[in-house]
Design a protein around this motif. Sequence first.
Motif, PDB file in Angstrom:
ATOM      1  N   GLN A   1     -44.239 -25.474 -56.103  1.00 44.08           N
ATOM      2  CA  GLN A   1     -43.891 -24.249 -56.836  1.00 44.08           C
ATOM      3  C   GLN A   1     -45.110 -23.677 -57.548  1.00 44.08           C
ATOM      4  N   LYS A   2     -45.993 -24.534 -58.040  1.00 45.44           N
ATOM      5  CA  LYS A   2     -47.217 -24.049 -58.686  1.00 45.44           C
ATOM      6  C   LYS A   2     -48.155 -23.438 -57.647  1.00 45.44           C
ATOM      7  N   HIS A   3     -48.207 -24.067 -56.474  1.00 44.09           N
ATOM      8  CA  HIS A   3     -49.110 -23.615 -55.414  1.00 44.09           C
ATOM      9  C   HIS A   3     -48.628 -22.307 -54.788  1.00 44.09           C
ATOM     10  N   TRP A   4     -47.334 -22.219 -54.512  1.00 41.89           N
ATOM     11  CA  TRP A   4     -46.725 -21.033 -53.914  1.00 41.89           C
ATOM     12  C   TRP A   4     -45.677 -20.504 -54.894  1.00 41.89           C
ATOM     13  N   LYS A   5     -46.086 -19.645 -55.780  1.00 43.47           N
ATOM     14  CA  LYS A   5     -45.232 -19.184 -56.880  1.00 43.47           C
ATOM     15  C   LYS A   5     -43.979 -18.449 -56.410  1.00 43.47           C
ATOM     16  N   PHE A   6     -43.973 -17.953 -55.191  1.00 43.83           N
ATOM     17  CA  PHE A   6     -42.818 -17.208 -54.678  1.00 43.83           C
ATOM     18  C   PHE A   6     -41.701 -18.120 -54.162  1.00 43.83           C
ATOM     19  N   LEU A   7     -41.923 -19.428 -54.097  1.00 46.24           N
ATOM     20  CA  LEU A   7     -40.885 -20.350 -53.649  1.00 46.24           C
ATOM     21  C   LEU A   7     -40.022 -20.783 -54.828  1.00 46.24           C
ATOM     22  N   THR A   8     -38.726 -20.701 -54.647  1.00 45.08           N
ATOM     23  CA  THR A   8     -37.802 -21.106 -55.700  1.00 45.08           C
ATOM     24  C   THR A   8     -37.458 -22.587 -55.555  1.00 45.08           C
ATOM     25  N   HIS A   9     -36.860 -23.127 -56.584  1.00 45.84           N
ATOM     26  CA  HIS A   9     -36.399 -24.514 -56.535  1.00 45.84           C
ATOM     27  C   HIS A   9     -35.395 -24.672 -55.396  1.00 45.84           C
ATOM     28  N   TYR A  10     -34.518 -23.693 -55.244  1.00 49.72           N
ATOM     29  CA  TYR A  10     -33.531 -23.752 -54.158  1.00 49.72           C
ATOM     30  C   TYR A  10     -34.222 -23.721 -52.793  1.00 49.72           C
ATOM     31  N   ASP A  11     -35.202 -22.833 -52.623  1.00 47.02           N
ATOM     32  CA  ASP A  11     -35.946 -22.776 -51.359  1.00 47.02           C
ATOM     33  C   ASP A  11     -36.465 -24.164 -51.000  1.00 47.02           C
ATOM     34  N   LEU A  12     -37.148 -24.765 -51.943  1.00 39.98           N
ATOM     35  CA  LEU A  12     -37.788 -26.052 -51.678  1.00 39.98           C
ATOM     36  C   LEU A  12     -36.775 -27.176 -51.467  1.00 39.98           C
ATOM     37  N   SER A  13     -35.663 -27.130 -52.179  1.00 39.01           N
ATOM     38  CA  SER A  13     -34.675 -28.203 -52.036  1.00 39.01           C
ATOM     39  C   SER A  13     -33.962 -28.163 -50.683  1.00 39.01           C
ATOM     40  N   THR A  14     -34.051 -27.023 -49.976  1.00 38.99           N
ATOM     41  CA  THR A  14     -33.405 -26.921 -48.663  1.00 38.99           C
ATOM     42  C   THR A  14     -34.363 -27.216 -47.517  1.00 38.99           C
ATOM     43  N   ILE A  15     -35.654 -27.308 -47.785  1.00 32.79           N
ATOM     44  CA  ILE A  15     -36.644 -27.559 -46.737  1.00 32.79           C
ATOM     45  C   ILE A  15     -36.622 -29.034 -46.351  1.00 32.79           C
ATOM     46  N   LYS A  16     -36.433 -29.283 -45.064  1.00 31.57           N
ATOM     47  CA  LYS A  16     -36.344 -30.657 -44.558  1.00 31.57           C
ATOM     48  C   LYS A  16     -37.577 -31.081 -43.753  1.00 31.57           C
ATOM     49  N   THR A  17     -38.323 -30.104 -43.211  1.00 31.86           N
ATOM     50  CA  THR A  17     -39.452 -30.438 -42.350  1.00 31.86           C
ATOM     51  C   THR A  17     -40.689 -29.609 -42.716  1.00 31.86           C
ATOM     52  N   LYS A  18     -41.823 -30.085 -42.252  1.00 29.94           N
ATOM     53  CA  LYS A  18     -43.071 -29.356 -42.442  1.00 29.94           C
ATOM     54  C   LYS A  18     -42.984 -27.988 -41.757  1.00 29.94           C
ATOM     55  N   GLY A  19     -42.353 -27.935 -40.595  1.00 30.62           N
ATOM     56  CA  GLY A  19     -42.207 -26.679 -39.869  1.00 30.62           C
ATOM     57  C   GLY A  19     -41.434 -25.644 -40.667  1.00 30.62           C
ATOM     58  N   GLN A  20     -40.379 -26.084 -41.360  1.00 32.59           N
ATOM     59  CA  GLN A  20     -39.609 -25.163 -42.194  1.00 32.59           C
ATOM     60  C   GLN A  20     -40.463 -24.639 -43.343  1.00 32.59           C
ATOM     61  N   LEU A  21     -41.256 -25.515 -43.939  1.00 27.31           N
ATOM     62  CA  LEU A  21     -42.142 -25.090 -45.031  1.00 27.31           C
ATOM     63  C   LEU A  21     -43.172 -24.090 -44.508  1.00 27.31           C
ATOM     64  N   CYS A  22     -43.777 -24.391 -43.378  1.00 26.67           N
ATOM     65  CA  CYS A  22     -44.764 -23.478 -42.789  1.00 26.67           C
ATOM     66  C   CYS A  22     -44.145 -22.115 -42.511  1.00 26.67           C
ATOM     67  N   ASN A  23     -42.954 -22.115 -41.946  1.00 32.82           N
ATOM     68  CA  ASN A  23     -42.297 -20.847 -41.623  1.00 32.82           C
ATOM     69  C   ASN A  23     -41.993 -20.044 -42.887  1.00 32.82           C
ATOM     70  N   MET A  24     -41.526 -20.709 -43.928  1.00 34.15           N
ATOM     71  CA  MET A  24     -41.211 -19.999 -45.161  1.00 34.15           C
ATOM     72  C   MET A  24     -42.480 -19.416 -45.787  1.00 34.15           C
ATOM     73  N   ILE A  25     -43.566 -20.175 -45.765  1.00 36.58           N
ATOM     74  CA  ILE A  25     -44.843 -19.690 -46.296  1.00 36.58           C
ATOM     75  C   ILE A  25     -45.309 -18.499 -45.467  1.00 36.58           C
ATOM     76  N   LYS A  26     -45.208 -18.608 -44.151  1.00 40.20           N
ATOM     77  CA  LYS A  26     -45.626 -17.535 -43.246  1.00 40.20           C
ATOM     78  C   LYS A  26     -44.874 -16.245 -43.562  1.00 40.20           C
ATOM     79  N   VAL A  27     -43.573 -16.330 -43.691  1.00 38.70           N
ATOM     80  CA  VAL A  27     -42.743 -15.142 -43.925  1.00 38.70           C
ATOM     81  C   VAL A  27     -42.967 -14.571 -45.316  1.00 38.70           C
ATOM     82  N   ARG A  28     -42.903 -15.431 -46.325  1.00 41.37           N
ATOM     83  CA  ARG A  28     -42.973 -14.936 -47.710  1.00 41.37           C
ATOM     84  C   ARG A  28     -44.363 -14.424 -48.080  1.00 41.37           C
TER      85      ARG A  28
END
Length: 72
Positions: A24-51
């Motif tokens: 959350q500190k590194h990517w300020k646009f990610l919410t606690h809910y966003d991060l709590s639903t991410i299960k894989t590195k691919g999901q994190l990469c995709n969310m970072i890519k889009v946001r």
Amino acid sequence: MFGFQGGETAEVVTRKKGYLRDAQKHWKFLTHYDLSTIKTKGQLCNMIKVRASLSEEQATKDVDAWMAGKVF
């Protein structure tokens, strides 16, 4: 990845909570809910890519750099 699956040790839960706060500190646009639903590195990469409107390659590089030395 950041989500809790039950049956995890207190150490694992503490580590994941720390990683969640760090992300959350590194990517300020990610919410606690966003991060709590991410299960894989691919999901994190995709969310970072889009946001952050990054290319897939750049998002993957950013996530790889952030994940260096972390145990999920």
